[in-house]
Write an enzyme that holds these catalytic residues in place. Sequence first.
Site, PDB file in Angstrom:
ATOM      1  N   ARG A   1      -6.379  -0.741  -7.450  1.00  0.00           N
ATOM      2  CA  ARG A   1      -6.824   0.373  -6.588  1.00  0.00           C
ATOM      3  C   ARG A   1      -6.894   1.617  -7.479  1.00  0.00           C
ATOM      4  O   ARG A   1      -5.942   1.904  -8.201  1.00  0.00           O
ATOM      5  CB  ARG A   1      -5.866   0.583  -5.406  1.00  0.00           C
ATOM      6  CG  ARG A   1      -5.892  -0.614  -4.444  1.00  0.00           C
ATOM      7  CD  ARG A   1      -5.229  -0.284  -3.121  1.00  0.00           C
ATOM      8  NE  ARG A   1      -6.044   0.579  -2.301  1.00  0.00           N
ATOM      9  CZ  ARG A   1      -5.574   1.250  -1.240  1.00  0.00           C
ATOM     10  NH1 ARG A   1      -4.292   1.161  -0.920  1.00  0.00           N
ATOM     11  NH2 ARG A   1      -6.369   2.004  -0.514  1.00  0.00           N
TER      12      ARG A   1
ATOM     13  N   ASN B   1      -6.152  12.286  -0.629  1.00  0.00           N
ATOM     14  CA  ASN B   1      -5.335  11.537   0.338  1.00  0.00           C
ATOM     15  C   ASN B   1      -6.289  10.785   1.262  1.00  0.00           C
ATOM     16  O   ASN B   1      -7.516  10.918   1.167  1.00  0.00           O
ATOM     17  CB  ASN B   1      -4.403  12.489   1.110  1.00  0.00           C
ATOM     18  CG  ASN B   1      -3.359  11.731   1.905  1.00  0.00           C
ATOM     19  OD1 ASN B   1      -2.713  10.831   1.395  1.00  0.00           O
ATOM     20  ND2 ASN B   1      -3.197  12.053   3.176  1.00  0.00           N
ATOM     21  N   LYS B   2      -5.732   9.998   2.158  1.00  0.00           N
ATOM     22  CA  LYS B   2      -6.508   9.143   3.055  1.00  0.00           C
ATOM     23  C   LYS B   2      -7.637   9.928   3.733  1.00  0.00           C
ATOM     24  O   LYS B   2      -7.441  11.056   4.171  1.00  0.00           O
ATOM     25  CB  LYS B   2      -5.556   8.545   4.089  1.00  0.00           C
ATOM     26  CG  LYS B   2      -6.169   7.640   5.122  1.00  0.00           C
ATOM     27  CD  LYS B   2      -6.944   6.489   4.528  1.00  0.00           C
ATOM     28  CE  LYS B   2      -6.110   5.626   3.607  1.00  0.00           C
ATOM     29  NZ  LYS B   2      -6.942   4.676   2.808  1.00  0.00           N
TER      30      LYS B   2
ATOM     31  N   ARG C   1       0.843  -1.208   0.000  1.00  0.00           N
ATOM     32  CA  ARG C   1       0.000   0.000   0.000  1.00  0.00           C
ATOM     33  C   ARG C   1       0.874   1.252   0.000  1.00  0.00           C
ATOM     34  O   ARG C   1       2.091   1.181   0.146  1.00  0.00           O
ATOM     35  CB  ARG C   1      -0.934  -0.006   1.227  1.00  0.00           C
ATOM     36  CG  ARG C   1      -0.141  -0.229   2.513  1.00  0.00           C
ATOM     37  CD  ARG C   1      -0.755   0.361   3.707  1.00  0.00           C
ATOM     38  NE  ARG C   1      -0.779   1.798   3.638  1.00  0.00           N
ATOM     39  CZ  ARG C   1       0.296   2.568   3.868  1.00  0.00           C
ATOM     40  NH1 ARG C   1       1.470   2.049   4.183  1.00  0.00           N
ATOM     41  NH2 ARG C   1       0.194   3.871   3.772  1.00  0.00           N
ATOM     42  N   GLY C   2       0.182   2.428  -0.103  1.00  0.00           N
ATOM     43  CA  GLY C   2       0.899   3.705  -0.172  1.00  0.00           C
ATOM     44  C   GLY C   2       1.209   4.005  -1.630  1.00  0.00           C
ATOM     45  O   GLY C   2       1.715   3.138  -2.356  1.00  0.00           O
ATOM     46  N   ALA C   3       0.902   5.228  -2.064  1.00  0.00           N
ATOM     47  CA  ALA C   3       0.927   5.526  -3.501  1.00  0.00           C
ATOM     48  C   ALA C   3       2.253   5.174  -4.189  1.00  0.00           C
ATOM     49  O   ALA C   3       2.254   4.466  -5.204  1.00  0.00           O
ATOM     50  CB  ALA C   3       0.549   6.996  -3.721  1.00  0.00           C
TER      51      ALA C   3
ATOM     52  N   ASP D   1      -2.336  10.735  -2.707  1.00  0.00           N
ATOM     53  CA  ASP D   1      -2.521   9.613  -3.631  1.00  0.00           C
ATOM     54  C   ASP D   1      -2.698  10.087  -5.062  1.00  0.00           C
ATOM     55  O   ASP D   1      -2.413   9.366  -6.006  1.00  0.00           O
ATOM     56  CB  ASP D   1      -3.707   8.763  -3.192  1.00  0.00           C
ATOM     57  CG  ASP D   1      -3.313   7.948  -1.971  1.00  0.00           C
ATOM     58  OD1 ASP D   1      -3.354   8.498  -0.859  1.00  0.00           O
ATOM     59  OD2 ASP D   1      -2.900   6.787  -2.153  1.00  0.00           O
TER      60      ASP D   1
ATOM     61  N   GLN E   1      -3.595   2.758   9.630  1.00  0.00           N
ATOM     62  CA  GLN E   1      -2.226   2.873   9.121  1.00  0.00           C
ATOM     63  C   GLN E   1      -1.373   3.773  10.017  1.00  0.00           C
ATOM     64  O   GLN E   1      -0.159   3.575  10.117  1.00  0.00           O
ATOM     65  CB  GLN E   1      -2.229   3.444   7.693  1.00  0.00           C
ATOM     66  CG  GLN E   1      -2.774   2.497   6.631  1.00  0.00           C
ATOM     67  CD  GLN E   1      -4.254   2.698   6.394  1.00  0.00           C
ATOM     68  OE1 GLN E   1      -4.995   3.064   7.298  1.00  0.00           O
ATOM     69  NE2 GLN E   1      -4.709   2.439   5.180  1.00  0.00           N
TER      70      GLN E   1
HETATM   71  O1  MRU Z   1      -4.961   3.148   1.660  1.00  0.00           O
HETATM   72  P1  MRU Z   1      -3.494   3.418   1.739  1.00  0.00           P
HETATM   73  O2  MRU Z   1      -2.878   2.955   3.015  1.00  0.00           O
HETATM   74  O3  MRU Z   1      -2.748   2.933   0.525  1.00  0.00           O
HETATM   75  O4  MRU Z   1      -3.411   5.010   1.729  1.00  0.00           O
HETATM   76  C1  MRU Z   1      -2.168   5.624   1.789  1.00  0.00           C
HETATM   77  C2  MRU Z   1      -2.266   7.099   1.883  1.00  0.00           C
HETATM   78  O5  MRU Z   1      -3.320   7.667   1.872  1.00  0.00           O
HETATM   79  C3  MRU Z   1      -0.986   7.852   1.913  1.00  0.00           C
HETATM   80  O6  MRU Z   1      -1.146   9.044   2.619  1.00  0.00           O
HETATM   81  C4  MRU Z   1      -0.604   8.192   0.469  1.00  0.00           C
HETATM   82  O7  MRU Z   1      -0.543   7.040  -0.323  1.00  0.00           O
HETATM   83  C5  MRU Z   1       0.673   8.883   0.407  1.00  0.00           C
HETATM   84  S1  MRU Z   1       2.011   7.787   0.766  1.00  0.00           S
HETATM   85  C6  MRU Z   1       3.302   8.681   0.419  1.00  0.00           C
END
Ligand code: MRU
Length: 338
Positions: free
Chosen positions: A88, A253-254, A47-49, A243, A202
């Site tokens: 995703r 973002n999240k 996970r994470g962009a 993201d 997270q």
């Molecule tokens: O659902 P996730 O855990 O993949 O979401 C991640 C986020 O929202 C992060 O803030 C985003 O990907 C930036 S990571 C550098």
Amino acid sequence: MDQPDVLAWRDGHIEALDQTALPHQVRTLRISTVDQLVRAITSLAIRGAPVLGAAGALGVALAVRQGHAEGWDRPRLDAEIKRIADARPTAVNLSREVAAVSARIGPDAVSIDAVSIDAGAVEAAALAVLDATAAVSHEISERGAAYLTATCGGGPLRIHTHCNTGSLACLGWGTALGVIRALHEGGALRHVIVDETRPLLQGARLTCWELGQLGIEHQLVCDGAAPFLISRGLADAVVVGADRIAANCDVANKIGTYGLALAARQAGIPFVVAAPESTIDQATPSGAAIPLEQRAEEEITVPTAPVGTRALNVAFDVTPAELVSAVVTEARVIPGGR
Ligand code: MRU
């Protein structure tokens, strides 16, 4: 303790730290098929962009290998690669890096035998994405720390952050968490306030784990407490990742990020977004056009709500550019609307 790689390519397989098991178990997944990769991405084991982008790149190399072994034709290969890109929808890095590495397959390769597709070239392109992902995170970290020190004074600063944006999400140092790490290394950080980041936690599970390993002082707070704590002057700045950043600088973002931006505006403190250039999507004009992932209702309802309770589990929100002080990338500081 030596940590295993967050993401790696070994002997034609992907190895990934299983982020669903952290912080209580440190275990590595060995991924050999597109099915396994899609499952790892949708379950948030990966996970994470930026890491999604790198995993997508490796996924193309994996699909080519699996296709060779199983005798897929070209339409099947394309369909499997599309499944990876679509696993995703919000983080543009995933579809972008899948498309970039897929371009190495070449439009004219109608069959997927070793002659018409140069698997070595595809693998090399995927590994280049992996390396670049880690490298840019250091540049973002240093630039973001310099921006904050210049904007907020020499510190030591109290930084509020959301979700997980460290090496687990980005390789290298991270984006927002990389900025925090660079402040810490420069003696300019007092402590970090970490939102737990419901529903999959997270912040509590991953960011607190990473900060603990780095020896950075931090406190965990409930998401619902965050705007109030900011209003009481407990943070000097809010720093988050992204993201997808639309062409007009609206930031996805999240879920929970938007409330932090509103609170930061009200409190008069900077709201800074740290992200690689690859998260900026010029093809998406504004936040209204960003696809926002909606996840299973059970992630919210089980085990706490009465059986049968319906839920709306939108995984990301959009912060309008007018609430953003700056977007910091590896190349520049883009002023937001504030
Ligand atoms: O659902 P996730 O855990 O993949 O979401 C991640 C986020 O929202 C992060 O803030 C985003 O990907 C930036 S990571 C550098």
